[in-house]
Design a protein around this motif. Structure first.
Motif, PDB file in Angstrom:
ATOM      1  N   MET A  61       0.828  -1.202   0.000  1.00 27.28           N
ATOM      2  CA  MET A  61       0.000   0.000   0.000  1.00 27.28           C
ATOM      3  C   MET A  61       0.871   1.264   0.000  1.00 27.28           C
ATOM      4  SD  MET A  61      -2.769   1.096   2.903  1.00 27.28           S
ATOM      5  CE  MET A  61      -1.532   1.467   4.149  1.00 27.28           C
ATOM      6  N   LEU A  62       2.029   1.190   0.647  1.00 27.35           N
ATOM      7  CA  LEU A  62       2.852   2.380   0.838  1.00 27.35           C
ATOM      8  C   LEU A  62       3.959   2.566  -0.189  1.00 27.35           C
ATOM      9  CD1 LEU A  62       3.276   2.332   4.718  1.00 27.35           C
ATOM     10  CD2 LEU A  62       1.581   3.570   3.355  1.00 27.35           C
ATOM     11  N   PHE A  90       1.028   9.206   4.948  1.00 27.00           N
ATOM     12  CA  PHE A  90       1.113  10.221   5.987  1.00 27.00           C
ATOM     13  C   PHE A  90      -0.192  10.394   6.754  1.00 27.00           C
ATOM     14  CE2 PHE A  90       4.311  11.213   2.785  1.00 27.00           C
ATOM     15  CZ  PHE A  90       5.441  11.124   3.586  1.00 27.00           C
ATOM     16  N   SER A  91      -1.301   9.922   6.195  1.00 26.32           N
ATOM     17  CA  SER A  91      -2.575  10.074   6.894  1.00 26.32           C
ATOM     18  C   SER A  91      -3.086   8.757   7.472  1.00 26.32           C
ATOM     19  CB  SER A  91      -3.627  10.662   5.942  1.00 26.32           C
ATOM     20  OG  SER A  91      -3.794   9.818   4.821  1.00 26.32           O
ATOM     21  N   ASP A  92      -2.525   7.634   7.046  1.00 32.09           N
ATOM     22  CA  ASP A  92      -2.971   6.336   7.531  1.00 32.09           C
ATOM     23  C   ASP A  92      -2.288   6.020   8.858  1.00 32.09           C
ATOM     24  OD1 ASP A  92      -3.600   3.684   7.997  1.00 32.09           O
ATOM     25  OD2 ASP A  92      -3.400   3.103   5.896  1.00 32.09           O
ATOM     26  N   GLN A 168       4.294  13.987  17.771  1.00 31.07           N
ATOM     27  CA  GLN A 168       2.991  14.099  17.104  1.00 31.07           C
ATOM     28  C   GLN A 168       3.076  15.182  16.026  1.00 31.07           C
ATOM     29  OE1 GLN A 168       0.276  12.192  17.687  1.00 31.07           O
ATOM     30  NE2 GLN A 168       1.483  11.011  19.139  1.00 31.07           N
ATOM     31  N   GLN A 169       2.747  14.832  14.793  1.00 31.64           N
ATOM     32  CA  GLN A 169       2.755  15.778  13.678  1.00 31.64           C
ATOM     33  C   GLN A 169       1.516  15.545  12.836  1.00 31.64           C
ATOM     34  OE1 GLN A 169       6.588  14.961  11.670  1.00 31.64           O
ATOM     35  NE2 GLN A 169       6.896  17.170  11.724  1.00 31.64           N
ATOM     36  N   THR A 170       1.065  16.582  12.178  1.00 34.24           N
ATOM     37  CA  THR A 170      -0.035  16.404  11.233  1.00 34.24           C
ATOM     38  C   THR A 170       0.494  15.644  10.022  1.00 34.24           C
ATOM     39  OG1 THR A 170       0.433  18.443  10.018  1.00 34.24           O
ATOM     40  CG2 THR A 170      -1.057  18.625  11.933  1.00 34.24           C
ATOM     41  N   ALA A 171      -0.418  15.049   9.275  1.00 31.27           N
ATOM     42  CA  ALA A 171      -0.020  14.324   8.064  1.00 31.27           C
ATOM     43  C   ALA A 171       0.684  15.267   7.092  1.00 31.27           C
ATOM     44  CB  ALA A 171      -1.238  13.689   7.412  1.00 31.27           C
ATOM     45  N   GLN A 172       0.192  16.498   6.989  1.00 33.56           N
ATOM     46  CA  GLN A 172       0.783  17.478   6.077  1.00 33.56           C
ATOM     47  C   GLN A 172       2.218  17.826   6.484  1.00 33.56           C
ATOM     48  OE1 GLN A 172      -0.465  18.801   3.152  1.00 33.56           O
ATOM     49  NE2 GLN A 172       1.613  19.595   2.959  1.00 33.56           N
ATOM     50  N   ALA A 173       2.430  18.028   7.786  1.00 35.69           N
ATOM     51  CA  ALA A 173       3.779  18.356   8.279  1.00 35.69           C
ATOM     52  C   ALA A 173       4.730  17.184   8.053  1.00 35.69           C
ATOM     53  CB  ALA A 173       3.726  18.734   9.753  1.00 35.69           C
ATOM     54  N   ARG A 174       4.265  15.956   8.295  1.00 32.08           N
ATOM     55  CA  ARG A 174       5.105  14.777   8.084  1.00 32.08           C
ATOM     56  C   ARG A 174       5.477  14.639   6.606  1.00 32.08           C
ATOM     57  NH1 ARG A 174       1.489  11.262  11.087  1.00 32.08           N
ATOM     58  NH2 ARG A 174       1.465   9.930   9.275  1.00 32.08           N
ATOM     59  N   GLU A 175       4.503  14.888   5.735  1.00 33.12           N
ATOM     60  CA  GLU A 175       4.759  14.774   4.301  1.00 33.12           C
ATOM     61  C   GLU A 175       5.767  15.819   3.838  1.00 33.12           C
ATOM     62  OE1 GLU A 175       2.313  14.397   0.090  1.00 33.12           O
ATOM     63  OE2 GLU A 175       1.216  14.751   1.941  1.00 33.12           O
ATOM     64  N   THR A 176       5.618  17.061   4.310  1.00 34.59           N
ATOM     65  CA  THR A 176       6.544  18.133   3.939  1.00 34.59           C
ATOM     66  C   THR A 176       7.955  17.811   4.421  1.00 34.59           C
ATOM     67  OG1 THR A 176       4.765  19.757   4.034  1.00 34.59           O
ATOM     68  CG2 THR A 176       7.011  20.611   4.170  1.00 34.59           C
ATOM     69  N   ASP A 177       8.089  17.386   5.679  1.00 32.32           N
ATOM     70  CA  ASP A 177       9.401  17.008   6.218  1.00 32.32           C
ATOM     71  C   ASP A 177      10.019  15.866   5.420  1.00 32.32           C
ATOM     72  OD1 ASP A 177       9.141  18.927   8.156  1.00 32.32           O
ATOM     73  OD2 ASP A 177       8.753  17.527   9.806  1.00 32.32           O
ATOM     74  N   TYR A 178       9.193  14.884   5.072  1.00 28.79           N
ATOM     75  CA  TYR A 178       9.687  13.714   4.347  1.00 28.79           C
ATOM     76  C   TYR A 178      10.203  14.104   2.962  1.00 28.79           C
ATOM     77  CZ  TYR A 178       9.975   8.814   2.971  1.00 28.79           C
ATOM     78  OH  TYR A 178      10.436   7.585   2.555  1.00 28.79           O
ATOM     79  N   GLU A 179       9.446  14.958   2.262  1.00 36.65           N
ATOM     80  CA  GLU A 179       9.866  15.389   0.927  1.00 36.65           C
ATOM     81  C   GLU A 179      11.209  16.125   0.972  1.00 36.65           C
ATOM     82  OE1 GLU A 179       6.531  17.620  -0.504  1.00 36.65           O
ATOM     83  OE2 GLU A 179       5.376  15.809  -0.958  1.00 36.65           O
ATOM     84  N   ARG A 180      11.375  16.999   1.976  1.00 36.05           N
ATOM     85  CA  ARG A 180      12.652  17.714   2.126  1.00 36.05           C
ATOM     86  C   ARG A 180      13.784  16.740   2.429  1.00 36.05           C
ATOM     87  NH1 ARG A 180      10.048  22.257   5.158  1.00 36.05           N
ATOM     88  NH2 ARG A 180      10.461  20.994   6.975  1.00 36.05           N
ATOM     89  N   ARG A 181      13.518  15.782   3.314  1.00 35.03           N
ATOM     90  CA  ARG A 181      14.546  14.827   3.706  1.00 35.03           C
ATOM     91  C   ARG A 181      14.953  13.945   2.530  1.00 35.03           C
ATOM     92  NH1 ARG A 181      12.408  13.028   8.116  1.00 35.03           N
ATOM     93  NH2 ARG A 181      11.410  11.214   7.239  1.00 35.03           N
ATOM     94  N   ILE A 182      13.981  13.504   1.726  1.00 34.70           N
ATOM     95  CA  ILE A 182      14.301  12.656   0.572  1.00 34.70           C
ATOM     96  C   ILE A 182      15.192  13.415  -0.415  1.00 34.70           C
ATOM     97  CG2 ILE A 182      13.317  11.708  -1.554  1.00 34.70           C
ATOM     98  CD1 ILE A 182      11.135  10.495   0.003  1.00 34.70           C
ATOM     99  N   ALA A 183      14.833  14.652  -0.705  1.00 34.13           N
ATOM    100  CA  ALA A 183      15.630  15.441  -1.660  1.00 34.13           C
ATOM    101  C   ALA A 183      17.070  15.576  -1.178  1.00 34.13           C
ATOM    102  CB  ALA A 183      14.997  16.819  -1.854  1.00 34.13           C
ATOM    103  N   LEU A 184      17.249  15.906   0.097  1.00 36.47           N
ATOM    104  CA  LEU A 184      18.594  16.050   0.646  1.00 36.47           C
ATOM    105  C   LEU A 184      19.313  14.704   0.710  1.00 36.47           C
ATOM    106  CD1 LEU A 184      20.796  17.777   1.909  1.00 36.47           C
ATOM    107  CD2 LEU A 184      19.668  17.474   4.127  1.00 36.47           C
TER     108      LEU A 184
END
Length: 197
Positions: A61-62, A90-92, A168-184
């Motif tokens: 699924m992921l 990020f929301s599941d 604890q983070q919102t799904a949106q915050a987790r997704e934004t952090d993840y995208e930045r981390r992947i790029a770096l």
């Protein structure tokens, strides 16, 4: 058989999510699925086999394996696609609930930990390694140990598991952090490994 399997896995997921892994006995799962325990054992030989199927379904699924049309993209882009979670990671709440359950029950049930690692994180490392092996064969990159490199790449992309459990983070915050981390992570990884000339 596939339909019963899906019903049982969904029932196990609901129990893990609402009551935890310790409450996910075969009897409780059978009741939740509206089946007899005997029927459950006809489909899954053990609780460990059922748990493996739950993890495999969450993994599918992921993650998103690369499509044939994407294999010609530059390596950095292929890694970004491979490392970017599919669907609703990020929301599941289920993946985090399973991680918490494994940490809580791990000492008492090492077989479940082994299955979690094999069907979850290690399966993801295998996907990344296949792509790195393909890149080495094409001469895009030089890596002497693609297993270690794939593990390093996935660790950098996923970040600290302890933080995921505690912060604890919102799904949106987790997704934004993840995208930045992947790029770096991809830039650091490819810069450190050294792309072939």
């Amino acid at each position: 058989m596939a339909e019963r399997e899906a019903i049982i896995i969904s029932a196990a997921e609901r129990i893990i999510l609402t009551k935890g892994l310790a409450a996910a006995s075969m009897a409780a799962i059978a009741t939740e699925a509206g089946m007899s325990k005997r029927t459950l054992y006809d489909v899954f030989e053990s609780r460990t086999a059922l748990f493996s199927s739950v993890i495999r379904r969450v993994h599918k699924m992921l993650t998103r394996p690369l499509q044939e049309s994407e294999l010609g993209l530059p390596l950095a882009e292929r890694l970004r696609l491979l490392l970017t979670p599919a669907n609703k990671k990020f929301s599941d709440p289920l993946p985090l609930a399973i991680l918490r359950a494994v940490v809580t029950e791990g000492e008492r049930q090492p077989d479940l930990v082994r299955e979690f690692l094999q069907e979850g994180p290690h399966a993801f490392v295998r996907m990344v390694r296949r792509e790195l092996d393909r890149s080495v064969e094409r001469g895009e990159i030089r890596i002497s140990d693609t297993q270690v490199a794939a593990r390093l790449m996935t660790d950098m992309a996923h970040g600290n598991a302890l933080e995921h459990l505690l912060v604890q983070q919102t799904a949106q915050a987790r997704e934004t952090d993840y995208e930045r981390r992947i790029a770096l992570a991809i830039r650091v990884f490819l810069g450190g490994i050294g792309e072939a000339e």
